[in-house]
Design a protein around this motif. Structure first.
Motif, PDB file in Angstrom:
ATOM      1  N   LYS A 179       0.839  -1.208   0.000  1.00  0.00           N
ATOM      2  CA  LYS A 179       0.000   0.000   0.000  1.00  0.00           C
ATOM      3  C   LYS A 179       0.869   1.251   0.000  1.00  0.00           C
ATOM      4  CE  LYS A 179      -3.586   0.008   2.761  1.00  0.00           C
ATOM      5  NZ  LYS A 179      -4.420   0.133   3.989  1.00  0.00           N
ATOM      6  N   ASN A 180       1.947   1.217   0.802  1.00  0.00           N
ATOM      7  CA  ASN A 180       2.832   2.375   0.893  1.00  0.00           C
ATOM      8  C   ASN A 180       3.467   2.677  -0.468  1.00  0.00           C
ATOM      9  OD1 ASN A 180       5.765   3.491   1.397  1.00  0.00           O
ATOM     10  ND2 ASN A 180       4.586   4.031   3.218  1.00  0.00           N
ATOM     11  N   ILE A 181       3.977   1.646  -1.134  1.00  0.00           N
ATOM     12  CA  ILE A 181       4.599   1.831  -2.445  1.00  0.00           C
ATOM     13  C   ILE A 181       3.565   2.288  -3.463  1.00  0.00           C
ATOM     14  CG2 ILE A 181       5.789   0.647  -4.338  1.00  0.00           C
ATOM     15  CD1 ILE A 181       7.565   1.047  -1.949  1.00  0.00           C
ATOM     16  N   ALA A 182       2.379   1.683  -3.427  1.00  0.00           N
ATOM     17  CA  ALA A 182       1.323   2.032  -4.387  1.00  0.00           C
ATOM     18  C   ALA A 182       0.898   3.487  -4.236  1.00  0.00           C
ATOM     19  CB  ALA A 182       0.130   1.095  -4.220  1.00  0.00           C
ATOM     20  N   LYS A 183       0.871   3.986  -3.018  1.00  0.00           N
ATOM     21  CA  LYS A 183       0.533   5.395  -2.803  1.00  0.00           C
ATOM     22  C   LYS A 183       1.579   6.303  -3.442  1.00  0.00           C
ATOM     23  CE  LYS A 183      -2.192   5.343   1.490  1.00  0.00           C
ATOM     24  NZ  LYS A 183      -2.196   5.701   2.937  1.00  0.00           N
ATOM     25  N   LYS A 184       2.849   5.957  -3.241  1.00  0.00           N
ATOM     26  CA  LYS A 184       3.919   6.767  -3.815  1.00  0.00           C
ATOM     27  C   LYS A 184       3.860   6.765  -5.345  1.00  0.00           C
ATOM     28  CE  LYS A 184       7.183   6.008  -0.002  1.00  0.00           C
ATOM     29  NZ  LYS A 184       8.491   5.394   0.385  1.00  0.00           N
ATOM     30  N   CYS A 185       3.433   5.651  -5.926  1.00  0.00           N
ATOM     31  CA  CYS A 185       3.363   5.535  -7.384  1.00  0.00           C
ATOM     32  C   CYS A 185       2.121   6.211  -7.953  1.00  0.00           C
ATOM     33  CB  CYS A 185       3.363   4.070  -7.806  1.00  0.00           C
ATOM     34  SG  CYS A 185       4.882   3.186  -7.472  1.00  0.00           S
ATOM     35  N   GLY A 186       1.130   6.481  -7.104  1.00  0.00           N
ATOM     36  CA  GLY A 186      -0.116   7.045  -7.595  1.00  0.00           C
ATOM     37  C   GLY A 186      -1.115   5.989  -8.025  1.00  0.00           C
ATOM     38  N   ILE A 187      -0.854   4.728  -7.672  1.00  0.00           N
ATOM     39  CA  ILE A 187      -1.756   3.635  -8.045  1.00  0.00           C
ATOM     40  C   ILE A 187      -2.903   3.514  -7.052  1.00  0.00           C
ATOM     41  CG2 ILE A 187      -1.912   1.115  -8.284  1.00  0.00           C
ATOM     42  CD1 ILE A 187       0.964   1.166  -9.344  1.00  0.00           C
ATOM     43  N   TYR A 188      -2.578   3.613  -5.775  1.00  0.00           N
ATOM     44  CA  TYR A 188      -3.602   3.423  -4.730  1.00  0.00           C
ATOM     45  C   TYR A 188      -4.194   4.762  -4.341  1.00  0.00           C
ATOM     46  CZ  TYR A 188      -5.760   2.264  -0.258  1.00  0.00           C
ATOM     47  OH  TYR A 188      -6.649   2.125   0.778  1.00  0.00           O
ATOM     48  N   ASN A 189      -5.506   4.845  -4.389  1.00  0.00           N
ATOM     49  CA  ASN A 189      -6.231   6.056  -4.006  1.00  0.00           C
ATOM     50  C   ASN A 189      -7.380   5.656  -3.081  1.00  0.00           C
ATOM     51  OD1 ASN A 189      -7.714   8.428  -3.781  1.00  0.00           O
ATOM     52  ND2 ASN A 189      -7.432   8.996  -5.927  1.00  0.00           N
ATOM     53  N   GLU A 190      -7.150   5.805  -1.805  1.00  0.00           N
ATOM     54  CA  GLU A 190      -8.136   5.365  -0.818  1.00  0.00           C
ATOM     55  C   GLU A 190      -9.411   6.184  -0.899  1.00  0.00           C
ATOM     56  OE1 GLU A 190      -8.113   4.099   3.917  1.00  0.00           O
ATOM     57  OE2 GLU A 190      -6.534   5.378   3.080  1.00  0.00           O
ATOM     58  N   LYS A 191      -9.286   7.486  -1.195  1.00  0.00           N
ATOM     59  CA  LYS A 191     -10.458   8.355  -1.268  1.00  0.00           C
ATOM     60  C   LYS A 191     -11.383   7.961  -2.425  1.00  0.00           C
ATOM     61  CE  LYS A 191      -8.232  12.394   0.822  1.00  0.00           C
ATOM     62  NZ  LYS A 191      -7.827  13.805   0.615  1.00  0.00           N
ATOM     63  N   ALA A 192     -10.795   7.404  -3.494  1.00  0.00           N
ATOM     64  CA  ALA A 192     -11.606   6.996  -4.644  1.00  0.00           C
ATOM     65  C   ALA A 192     -12.183   5.596  -4.463  1.00  0.00           C
ATOM     66  CB  ALA A 192     -10.762   7.054  -5.912  1.00  0.00           C
ATOM     67  N   GLY A 193     -12.039   5.036  -3.275  1.00  0.00           N
ATOM     68  CA  GLY A 193     -12.598   3.709  -3.013  1.00  0.00           C
ATOM     69  C   GLY A 193     -11.685   2.580  -3.421  1.00  0.00           C
ATOM     70  N   GLY A 194     -10.374   2.872  -3.553  1.00  0.00           N
ATOM     71  CA  GLY A 194      -9.423   1.838  -3.934  1.00  0.00           C
ATOM     72  C   GLY A 194      -9.341   0.738  -2.892  1.00  0.00           C
ATOM     73  N   LEU A 195      -9.060  -0.471  -3.351  1.00  0.00           N
ATOM     74  CA  LEU A 195      -9.072  -1.639  -2.467  1.00  0.00           C
ATOM     75  C   LEU A 195      -7.711  -2.331  -2.509  1.00  0.00           C
ATOM     76  CD1 LEU A 195     -10.863  -3.529  -0.686  1.00  0.00           C
ATOM     77  CD2 LEU A 195     -11.362  -4.805  -2.779  1.00  0.00           C
ATOM     78  N   VAL A 196      -7.230  -2.734  -1.338  1.00  0.00           N
ATOM     79  CA  VAL A 196      -6.002  -3.534  -1.207  1.00  0.00           C
ATOM     80  C   VAL A 196      -6.389  -4.889  -0.644  1.00  0.00           C
ATOM     81  CG1 VAL A 196      -3.744  -3.730  -0.126  1.00  0.00           C
ATOM     82  CG2 VAL A 196      -4.582  -1.484  -0.827  1.00  0.00           C
ATOM     83  N   MET A 197      -5.969  -5.953  -1.302  1.00  0.00           N
ATOM     84  CA  MET A 197      -6.254  -7.308  -0.811  1.00  0.00           C
ATOM     85  C   MET A 197      -4.978  -8.130  -0.849  1.00  0.00           C
ATOM     86  SD  MET A 197      -9.950  -8.460  -2.371  1.00  0.00           S
ATOM     87  CE  MET A 197     -10.192  -9.746  -1.142  1.00  0.00           C
ATOM     88  N   GLU A 198      -4.943  -9.161  -0.005  1.00  0.00           N
ATOM     89  CA  GLU A 198      -3.832 -10.102  -0.023  1.00  0.00           C
ATOM     90  C   GLU A 198      -4.243 -11.367  -0.745  1.00  0.00           C
ATOM     91  OE1 GLU A 198      -1.986 -10.773   3.727  1.00  0.00           O
ATOM     92  OE2 GLU A 198      -1.115  -8.752   3.786  1.00  0.00           O
ATOM     93  N   GLY A 199      -3.241 -12.068  -1.272  1.00  0.00           N
ATOM     94  CA  GLY A 199      -3.484 -13.231  -2.109  1.00  0.00           C
ATOM     95  C   GLY A 199      -4.401 -14.293  -1.538  1.00  0.00           C
ATOM     96  N   PRO A 200      -4.131 -14.794  -0.325  1.00  0.00           N
ATOM     97  CA  PRO A 200      -5.001 -15.841   0.225  1.00  0.00           C
ATOM     98  C   PRO A 200      -6.470 -15.414   0.312  1.00  0.00           C
ATOM     99  CG  PRO A 200      -2.973 -15.689   1.479  1.00  0.00           C
ATOM    100  CD  PRO A 200      -2.959 -14.539   0.532  1.00  0.00           C
ATOM    101  N   GLU A 201      -6.700 -14.162   0.642  1.00  0.00           N
ATOM    102  CA  GLU A 201      -8.070 -13.647   0.721  1.00  0.00           C
ATOM    103  C   GLU A 201      -8.688 -13.558  -0.675  1.00  0.00           C
ATOM    104  OE1 GLU A 201     -10.357  -9.664   2.436  1.00  0.00           O
ATOM    105  OE2 GLU A 201      -8.171  -9.713   2.280  1.00  0.00           O
ATOM    106  N   PHE A 202      -7.918 -13.064  -1.630  1.00  0.00           N
ATOM    107  CA  PHE A 202      -8.417 -12.911  -3.003  1.00  0.00           C
ATOM    108  C   PHE A 202      -8.712 -14.271  -3.640  1.00  0.00           C
ATOM    109  CE2 PHE A 202      -7.491 -12.563  -7.580  1.00  0.00           C
ATOM    110  CZ  PHE A 202      -8.412 -11.590  -7.942  1.00  0.00           C
ATOM    111  N   ARG A 203      -7.884 -15.262  -3.293  1.00  0.00           N
ATOM    112  CA  ARG A 203      -8.021 -16.594  -3.889  1.00  0.00           C
ATOM    113  C   ARG A 203      -9.378 -17.229  -3.555  1.00  0.00           C
ATOM    114  NH1 ARG A 203      -3.290 -19.425  -1.718  1.00  0.00           N
ATOM    115  NH2 ARG A 203      -2.412 -17.394  -2.242  1.00  0.00           N
TER     116      ARG A 203
END
Length: 995
Positions: free
Chosen positions: A596-620
């Motif tokens: 999440k930290n790296i994604a924020k720096k890259c401009g990929i993750y935007n929490e205000k726009a409803g962006g979602l972060v998931m981990e592999g086992p949960e996504f699977r």
């Protein structure tokens, strides 16, 4: 090809199918083969031996594919049916013309034959140059580096430089470029399905009596590390023999197939028009002879020949020969230019597909980050050090015994190295950072590796999430050093080594402190690696075929935080993707906090726009729950702790939701996802050979911004071809209608455009237009509009409006020139009408020159296909376009002023040239008026209004989905609560399986 002696043939027989140990045993196994080849297995070949072996056994290259010579391409050109018909008609015309008028009757037939020759030679030259360009690209595609032991030092060399007798290092992910036999290996398994068709992995062993010791070129190393002795290269290897028996021809891309279908449809229309024209002319001529009671003599035959030539001329001008050439030029030019932008295109269709990409699933390390990892934090023996405190992350407050233990564990549990004469590490960047870490402590990894008795290495895998090495201590005890994912390794430890070097129990408070350190490092965007070890008794176990019991009895050495800085250009590249309607997803093996930290720096993750972060086992767990999966896919921006299976599930779900997906990958296990994606990007620096083989494009610099350049080039290829289609169809429609109506309204039944003139317009001029329109560089506006849809037609409604509008304008002015030339060009110098016999040639020349000028200026109109008003925007940014325009005008001047009877022209004066050029230039304001017409709701991209319209559409979609955002969040959170127990069980089960 280098002749191979009996020993060379015997060596080639060592690795063959069906496999047999007889030649291998006859030569004395590995030691015997090495003795025969005079190779020292500990130091490898010397430079002199390399030269000798290359001369004796041949190089590791296959003979170049024989491309057709220029003259073979010329002969192929003469096989074109249309040109054969035209040539045959020209010969008949030549014979009849000489009989009727020996002095000048031969000119027209000879001119047609000369024009056909020019067309054939121009086409042959284009094809020959194209083959040379693709050969250059293929040579670059096949170039890759391998690790070889020579002169006692490991070196990185191109596969072409391998010779028989070389000692080649084998690692997980390699695609073997040569045949050979195993010298030493640990848990090596190979996928030899490319050679045998069997999907089962083949285990290699150098200790078992009847084990498989053979390495087959073309096989993929799926697990393990080791060394092999090369026994066959080039055409002598298994892969070389197979490739020599089957040379793969280049297949058409999907866009080329579409264009061929379009060309066939237009050609069929031209054939119908040609048949109707010939039929009408023959009927009219026969009726004239019949009512005048004239005999059907040779004049009638001569008229029939003229009519057939007119029909063939219409057919020739209707068939858009320039279309295949345009796509070839666009793809060849783009692939060469993309290579300059660090995109090595392995499959041509990837250029086209990338232009329509809607989602990019990107790896983090090396792609979004610089892949220059350095240890910046250290928590060794429960002692915390940071760069801020000590200007170095070294554990200065611990006993030297701890540092020595740490250094041995790192040096033996990594495969990275520094080549002789170099300063930078080669190998995995995380391992390079760890070696750099102990180097700062004053320890030489080379000396450590030489001084210890290393029994086995167990490479890192996505399932185990760790790497281990087994070292025999002087006391006879085996010590297993282990490193890997911090949380996983920490849970395997029940003791730790303290600052004094004593092993003490790891209490709950100690464990909590370590977990806090991991969270702290992760929140700062650091990659956390945990280091530990354990001692075990040596039971003479065959470690090559078994693994140690890595249970919860490890001794913790410490945790290090490794920083990989964001590439400075990545945030802007991600922003440009978003502006282009392309969503960027980050898929990484790091934990969610770090990701999440790296994604924020890259401009990929935007929490205000409803962006979602998931981990592999949960996504699977969503795989069998399509509704929840699609809900998550809509908002997912970061997938952390992901496995290759998770990436496959993600790609498959995106494809089902009608996305055009691009995926990046560098590991062996990324192969399936790279294959599954519409476009797969592998890493040229850190990528394994398996990943490269599975990909469509190789990122030579491992940089995300290069993907954005690939998108831009992909859209540019598609636009370039559509520009040429717009130009070509305008020419074809106007020429066919003028030839049809002009021949019917002519007393002689001849087309107002002579065959030679139409060949010049349709084949030569269109070839130059293809070169001009297909070699334009991408403009920034390409990324200011949404991608093309997968099923979008080649010719949009806006393009049809431009084509038909320009065709109508050109037909009116040209037909007016044909029927009322005095009103445009003024009276003739001799005062006689243009239709008179003495001025007929001047009339037809003015008509021909006006027609060509209309096409020349329409090339400028064709540069814009999205309704842009200013056609001169970026006009001078394309030097090739300007050169082609001027060269085309120069050739037209030569034809008119000096072509004479050969091309059916007479020289024009300055006033007549100005008038024809002005008429042609009127196409520019006419084109502007056409583009100003209402666009029937079509998007007009490329200007501010278009960008605002596109942004408005995007905002509308966001607003439409905003009211569902809380519902989606609640749905996801409910899913997480419902399956939390299932998720923990799955993680525990995976951990047990990997152990």
């Amino acid at each position: 090809m280098v002749p191979v002696d009996s020993l060379g043939l015997k060596l080639q027989e060592v690795v063959t199918y069906p496999k047999t140990r007889q030649p291998y045993d006859d030569l004395g196994k590995v030691d015997g083969i090495a003795k025969v080849l005079n190779v020292n297995l500990k130091t490898g070949l010397s430079n002199e031996q390399v030269k000798e072996h290359r001369k004796k056994y041949g190089p590791n290259v296959l003979p170049e594919v024989e491309i057709k010579s220029f003259w073979e391409l010329v002969m192929e050109g003469f096989e074109d049916k249309t040109l054969i018909l035209l040539s045959g008609s020209a010969i008949i015309s030549l014979i009849l013309g000489i009989r009727e008028n020996p002095s000048t009757g031969w000119i027209e037939g000879t001119a047609i034959i000369m024009a056909v020759l020019i067309v054939v030679f121009v086409t042959a030259i284009n094809d020959h140059e194209k083959e040379k360009q693709f050969r250059t690209l293929n040579a670059k595609k096949d170039a890759r580096l391998v690790k070889i032991l020579r002169n006692g030092e490991p070196q990185q060399l191109l596969v072409d430089e391998i010779v028989v007798g070389d000692v080649l290092f084998v690692e997980t992910g390699d695609v073997l470029p040569v045949d050979g036999v195993l010298m030493y290996g640990s848990n090596i398994e190979c996928d030899e399905s490319a050679a045998t068709g069997e999907s089962d992995r083949i285990r290699k062993s150098h200790t078992a009596a009847k084990a498989d010791v053979f390495f087959v070129s073309g096989a993929q190393v799926m697990d393990g590390v080791g060394k092999m002795l090369v026994t066959a290269v080039g055409t002598g290897s298994f892969y070389g023999k197979a490739m020599m028996g089957l040379r793969v021809e280049t297949e058409n891309t999907p866009l080329q197939d579409k264009l061929e279908d379009l060309a066939n449809q237009i050609g069929f229309f031209g054939l119908i028009m040609a048949v109707i024209t010939v039929g009408c002319l023959v009927a009219r001529e026969y009726y004239t002879y019949h009512i005048n009671d004239m005999p059907l003599d040779e004049h009638f035959v001569s008229a029939l020949v003229r009519f057939v030539i007119t029909g063939i001329t219409i057919l020739v001008v209707a068939i858009p020969e320039g279309l295949p050439l345009a796509v070839t030029m666009a793809l060849a030019y783009s692939t060469i230019k993309m290579l300059e932008d660090n995109n090595l295109v392995r499959k041509l269709e990837a250029c086209e597909t990338m232009g329509g990409a809607t989602t990019i699933c990107s790896d983090k390390t090396g792609t979004l980050t610089q892949n220059k990892m350095t240890v910046v934090r250290g928590y060794i023996a429960q002692q915390n050090t940071t760069l801020e405190e000590t200007e170095s992350p070294l554990p200065l407050r611990v006993d030297e015994k701890v540092i020595e233990l740490l250094s041995v564990g790192i040096a033996t549990n990594t495969t990275a190295y520094v080549p002789e004469g170099h300063t930078e590490f080669v190998g995995n960047k995380t391992e390079s950072a760890l070696i750099g870490y102990i180097k700062e402590m004053g320890y030489d990894y080379k000396l450590i590796r030489r001084s210890v008795d290393q029994k086995a290495i167990f490479p890192f895998s996505s399932a185990r999430k760790r790497m281990s090495s087994l070292v025999k201590q002087p006391s006879g005890v085996l010590r297993l050093h282990c490193k890997g994912a911090a949380e996983l390794i920490l849970d395997m430890c029940d003791t730790y080594i303290n600052a004094k070097g004593d092993v003490v129990p790891l209490t709950a408070d100690d464990s909590k402190a370590n977990h806090n350190i991991i969270q702290e490092y992760a929140s700062e965007g650091l990659r956390t690696i945990c280091l530990c070890y354990t001692d075990m008794e040596d039971g003479d176990q065959d470690w090559e075929h078994s693994k140690p019991d890595e249970t919860e009895r490890m001794t913790l050495l410490g945790i290090v935080g490794i920083e990989d800085p964001i590439r400075p250009e990545v945030p802007e590249a991600v922003r440009r993707c978003a502006a282009a309607g392309i969503k960027t997803l980050m898929v990484t093996g790091d934990n969610s906090v770090t990701a999440k930290n790296i994604a924020k720096k890259c401009g990929i993750y935007n929490e205000k726009a409803g962006g979602l972060v998931m981990e592999g086992p949960e996504f699977r767990l969503l795989k069998d729950k399509p509704h929840e999966l699609m809900t998550v896919i809509f908002r997912l921006q970061v997938l952390a702790r992901s496995s290759p299976l998770d990436k496959q599930i993600l790609v498959e779900a995106l494809k089902k939701s009608n996305h055009v997906v691009a995926v990046t990958g560098d590991g062996t296990n990324d192969g399936p996802a790279l294959k599954m994606a519409h476009v797969g990007f592998s890493m040229g620096i850190t990528g394994t050979e398996v990943a490269k083989e599975a990909s469509d494009i190789v990122l030579m610099d491992d940089n995300f911004s290069s993907i954005v350049k690939a998108v831009s080039w992909g859209r540019n290829v598609y636009d370039s071809i559509r520009k040429f289609i717009q130009f070509q169809l305008t020419v074809n429609i106007v020429a066919v209608i003028l030839a049809f109506l002009g021949s019917l309204s002519s007393e002689t039944g001849e087309s107002p455009l002579k065959p030679v003139q139409l060949l010049w317009v349709n084949l030569i001029m269109d070839t130059l237009a293809a070169l001009a329109l297909a070699t334009e560089s991408p403009s920034p506006d390409l990324l200011n509009r949404p991608p093309y849809g997968k099923n979008a037609p080649l010719i949009s409604r806006m393009m049809w409006r431009n084509i038909l509008g320009q065709a109508f304008f050109q037909f009116i002015v040209n037909f007016y020139c044909l029927k009322d030339p005095e009103s445009i060009f003024g009276p003739t110098d001799n005062g006689l009408p243009y239709e008179s016999a003495s001025n007929h040639l001047l009339h037809m020349t003015l008509f021909f020159n006006t027609f060509v000028m209309c096409q020349l200026f329409n090339e400028i109109n064709s540069k814009k296909i999205h309704g842009e008003i200013n056609v001169f925007e970026g006009f001078f940014a394309s030097p090739m376009f300007l050169i082609v325009m001027l060269f085309t005008l120069f050739l037209q001047v030569l034809m008119v002023q000096y072509g004479g009877d050969w091309v059916g022209c007479t020289p024009l004066n300055q006033d007549q040239w100005i008038r024809t050029i002005v008429i042609g230039a009127l196409g520019i304001p006419v084109g502007t008026l056409i583009r100003l017409l209402p666009d029937w709701g079509l998007p007009r991209t490329g200007n501010k209004a278009a960008r605002d319209k596109f942004k408005g559409a995007v905002n509308a979609v966001r607003n439409e989905g905003h009211h569902r955002e809380k519902h989606d969040l609640n749905l996801v959170e409910a899913f997480r609560r419902k399956h939390s127990h299932e998720r923990r069980s799955l993680s525990n089960e995976e951990s047990k399986k990997s152990n």
